[in-house]
Every structure is written in structure tokens, then in C-alpha cells.
Design a protein around this motif. Structure first.
Motif, PDB file in Angstrom:
ATOM      1  N   UNK A   1     -19.775  -4.575 -44.935  1.00 11.58           N
ATOM      2  CA  UNK A   1     -18.523  -4.406 -45.684  1.00 11.58           C
ATOM      3  C   UNK A   1     -18.261  -2.928 -45.939  1.00 11.58           C
ATOM      4  N   UNK A   2     -16.996  -2.632 -46.236  1.00 11.36           N
ATOM      5  CA  UNK A   2     -16.607  -1.270 -46.597  1.00 11.36           C
ATOM      6  C   UNK A   2     -16.384  -1.132 -48.096  1.00 11.36           C
ATOM      7  N   UNK A   3     -15.922  -2.230 -48.730  1.00  6.36           N
ATOM      8  CA  UNK A   3     -15.593  -2.202 -50.148  1.00  6.36           C
ATOM      9  C   UNK A   3     -16.091  -3.479 -50.809  1.00  6.36           C
ATOM     10  N   UNK A   4     -16.637  -3.314 -52.011  1.00  5.96           N
ATOM     11  CA  UNK A   4     -17.019  -4.442 -52.844  1.00  5.96           C
ATOM     12  C   UNK A   4     -16.111  -4.443 -54.067  1.00  5.96           C
ATOM     13  N   UNK A   5     -15.387  -5.540 -54.267  1.00  8.75           N
ATOM     14  CA  UNK A   5     -14.600  -5.701 -55.482  1.00  8.75           C
ATOM     15  C   UNK A   5     -15.516  -6.318 -56.523  1.00  8.75           C
ATOM     16  N   UNK A   6     -15.652  -5.640 -57.646  1.00  7.93           N
ATOM     17  CA  UNK A   6     -16.572  -6.064 -58.697  1.00  7.93           C
ATOM     18  C   UNK A   6     -15.755  -6.594 -59.862  1.00  7.93           C
ATOM     19  N   UNK A   7     -15.692  -7.918 -59.976  1.00  9.04           N
ATOM     20  CA  UNK A   7     -14.957  -8.558 -61.067  1.00  9.04           C
ATOM     21  C   UNK A   7     -15.802  -8.550 -62.328  1.00  9.04           C
ATOM     22  N   UNK A   8     -15.313  -7.893 -63.366  1.00  8.61           N
ATOM     23  CA  UNK A   8     -16.108  -7.652 -64.575  1.00  8.61           C
ATOM     24  C   UNK A   8     -15.832  -8.650 -65.694  1.00  8.61           C
ATOM     25  N   UNK A   9     -15.239  -9.794 -65.369  1.00  9.15           N
ATOM     26  CA  UNK A   9     -14.934 -10.780 -66.399  1.00  9.15           C
ATOM     27  C   UNK A   9     -13.476 -10.708 -66.805  1.00  9.15           C
ATOM     28  N   UNK A  10     -13.198 -11.091 -68.039  1.00  7.70           N
ATOM     29  CA  UNK A  10     -11.812 -11.145 -68.517  1.00  7.70           C
ATOM     30  C   UNK A  10     -11.191  -9.759 -68.660  1.00  7.70           C
TER      31      UNK A  10
ATOM     32  N   UNK B   1     -12.848  -4.149 -61.527  1.00  5.20           N
ATOM     33  CA  UNK B   1     -11.588  -4.581 -62.138  1.00  5.20           C
ATOM     34  C   UNK B   1     -11.831  -5.917 -62.813  1.00  5.20           C
ATOM     35  N   UNK B   2     -10.912  -6.338 -63.640  1.00  8.11           N
ATOM     36  CA  UNK B   2     -11.034  -7.647 -64.268  1.00  8.11           C
ATOM     37  C   UNK B   2     -11.132  -8.703 -63.164  1.00  8.11           C
ATOM     38  N   UNK B   3     -11.871  -9.756 -63.434  1.00 10.50           N
ATOM     39  CA  UNK B   3     -12.098 -10.787 -62.416  1.00 10.50           C
ATOM     40  C   UNK B   3     -10.819 -11.381 -61.841  1.00 10.50           C
ATOM     41  N   UNK B   4      -9.791 -11.713 -62.652  1.00 12.46           N
ATOM     42  CA  UNK B   4      -8.570 -12.252 -62.031  1.00 12.46           C
ATOM     43  C   UNK B   4      -7.964 -11.295 -61.001  1.00 12.46           C
ATOM     44  N   UNK B   5      -7.912 -10.012 -61.327  1.00 11.04           N
ATOM     45  CA  UNK B   5      -7.359  -9.029 -60.392  1.00 11.04           C
ATOM     46  C   UNK B   5      -8.259  -8.881 -59.170  1.00 11.04           C
ATOM     47  N   UNK B   6      -9.571  -8.920 -59.368  1.00 10.10           N
ATOM     48  CA  UNK B   6     -10.507  -8.800 -58.247  1.00 10.10           C
ATOM     49  C   UNK B   6     -10.355  -9.969 -57.280  1.00 10.10           C
ATOM     50  N   UNK B   7     -10.176 -11.178 -57.814  1.00 12.97           N
ATOM     51  CA  UNK B   7      -9.988 -12.359 -56.949  1.00 12.97           C
ATOM     52  C   UNK B   7      -8.699 -12.243 -56.137  1.00 12.97           C
ATOM     53  N   UNK B   8      -7.621 -11.842 -56.792  1.00 11.44           N
ATOM     54  CA  UNK B   8      -6.343 -11.704 -56.076  1.00 11.44           C
ATOM     55  C   UNK B   8      -6.426 -10.622 -55.001  1.00 11.44           C
ATOM     56  N   UNK B   9      -7.000  -9.479 -55.354  1.00 12.39           N
ATOM     57  CA  UNK B   9      -7.105  -8.376 -54.406  1.00 12.39           C
ATOM     58  C   UNK B   9      -7.995  -8.759 -53.229  1.00 12.39           C
ATOM     59  N   UNK B  10      -9.097  -9.419 -53.516  1.00 12.33           N
ATOM     60  CA  UNK B  10      -9.992  -9.899 -52.462  1.00 12.33           C
ATOM     61  C   UNK B  10      -9.228 -10.796 -51.490  1.00 12.33           C
ATOM     62  N   UNK B  11      -8.473 -11.766 -52.012  1.00 17.53           N
ATOM     63  CA  UNK B  11      -7.746 -12.696 -51.141  1.00 17.53           C
ATOM     64  C   UNK B  11      -6.719 -11.984 -50.272  1.00 17.53           C
ATOM     65  N   UNK B  12      -5.996 -11.028 -50.836  1.00 15.80           N
ATOM     66  CA  UNK B  12      -4.975 -10.306 -50.065  1.00 15.80           C
ATOM     67  C   UNK B  12      -5.624  -9.523 -48.927  1.00 15.80           C
ATOM     68  N   UNK B  13      -6.671  -8.776 -49.246  1.00 11.25           N
ATOM     69  CA  UNK B  13      -7.312  -7.961 -48.206  1.00 11.25           C
ATOM     70  C   UNK B  13      -8.096  -8.820 -47.213  1.00 11.25           C
ATOM     71  N   UNK B  14      -8.595  -9.959 -47.668  1.00 10.19           N
ATOM     72  CA  UNK B  14      -9.260 -10.902 -46.761  1.00 10.19           C
ATOM     73  C   UNK B  14      -8.271 -11.407 -45.714  1.00 10.19           C
ATOM     74  N   UNK B  15      -7.053 -11.708 -46.149  1.00 15.05           N
ATOM     75  CA  UNK B  15      -6.025 -12.178 -45.216  1.00 15.05           C
ATOM     76  C   UNK B  15      -5.651 -11.105 -44.199  1.00 15.05           C
ATOM     77  N   UNK B  16      -5.871  -9.843 -44.550  1.00 13.83           N
ATOM     78  CA  UNK B  16      -5.606  -8.736 -43.629  1.00 13.83           C
ATOM     79  C   UNK B  16      -6.776  -8.488 -42.691  1.00 13.83           C
ATOM     80  N   UNK B  17      -7.875  -9.212 -42.874  1.00 18.24           N
ATOM     81  CA  UNK B  17      -9.035  -9.053 -42.002  1.00 18.24           C
ATOM     82  C   UNK B  17      -9.930  -7.887 -42.358  1.00 18.24           C
TER      83      UNK B  17
END
Length: 116
Positions: free
Chosen positions: A58-67, A90-106
């Protein structure tokens, strides 16, 4: 405006999250998660070894820190950055959303997240 359905091309997105849990691939997982495009990895929320093992994959790890947004543990951040992996806390909700967006970009990313 034209809308396009997001596809993950066999990758594993976060389907949902709530108090103390995540839903990944239609399965509920309680507690912290470590997720890559290919797999959900067992993680206790503190041990840096599983995170460091992702270096080179991986190049980046999104670290969801909770609420709330907080700093990633210094030792984890320094160990990953020394191996060439960026850490984005970042807060976990933002980390999940960002992860999904960048995952869709491959992109070459992972998500380490504490539950909300």
C-alpha cells in the motif's frame, strides 16, 4: 448530469459501521478492523506489526480514530512512514468514506479503524 454506479472490481469496501461494529462484505465485525482491497485482517487496534506488514503493498493507510479525529500513535506513524507508507488519521466515518472512494479508483490503500 450523468451518474455512474461505483464498482469495486473485486475489492472489499466498507458496507457500513455503527456503535462498536463494521459491516464488511455483508458480515458484521465487532471491534477494530484492518482492511485492504483483498482482505480483512485480524487486528487488536494497537499492534503495529500487522500495519507494518502492509509496507510494499500500500501507499497510504487511513487510520480511523473513532468518533473524533485524533493523532495516530506516534510509534505506528513513524514505523510506517519509515517504510514509505503515508498515514492519514481522521475520524472513523471519514476514513471509511475516503477508503471506499479511493478503493473504487483502484488505489493502493488500507484502512485501520477503531469503531465509533
Amino acid at each position: 448530469m450523468q451518474f455512474h454506479e461505483v464498482t469495486f472490481e473485486g475489492a472489499t469496501p466498507v458496507d457500513g459501521y455503527g456503535p462498536g461494529f463494521f459491516r464488511i462484505a455483508d458480515q458484521v465485525t465487532r471491534g477494530p478492523i484492518l482492511l485492504t482491497a483483498e482482505k480483512l485482517i485480524s487486528w487488536d487496534g494497537e499492534d503495529a506489526a500487522p500495519l507494518e506488514a502492509l509496507a510494499g503493498e500500500i501507499d497510504v493507510l487511513f487510520f480511523g480514530t473513532g468518533a473524533d479525529t485524533a493523532y495516530a500513535p506516534k510509534a505506528v506513524r513513524e514505523a510506517l512512514e519509515a517504510k514509505g507508507v503515508g498515514v492519514e488519521p481522521m475520524a472513523t466515518p471519514a476514513a471509511c468514506r475516503t477508503y471506499n472512494v479511493l478503493l473504487a479508483e483502484g488505489r493502493r490503500i488500507a484502512l485501520a479503524a477503531l469503531p465509533v
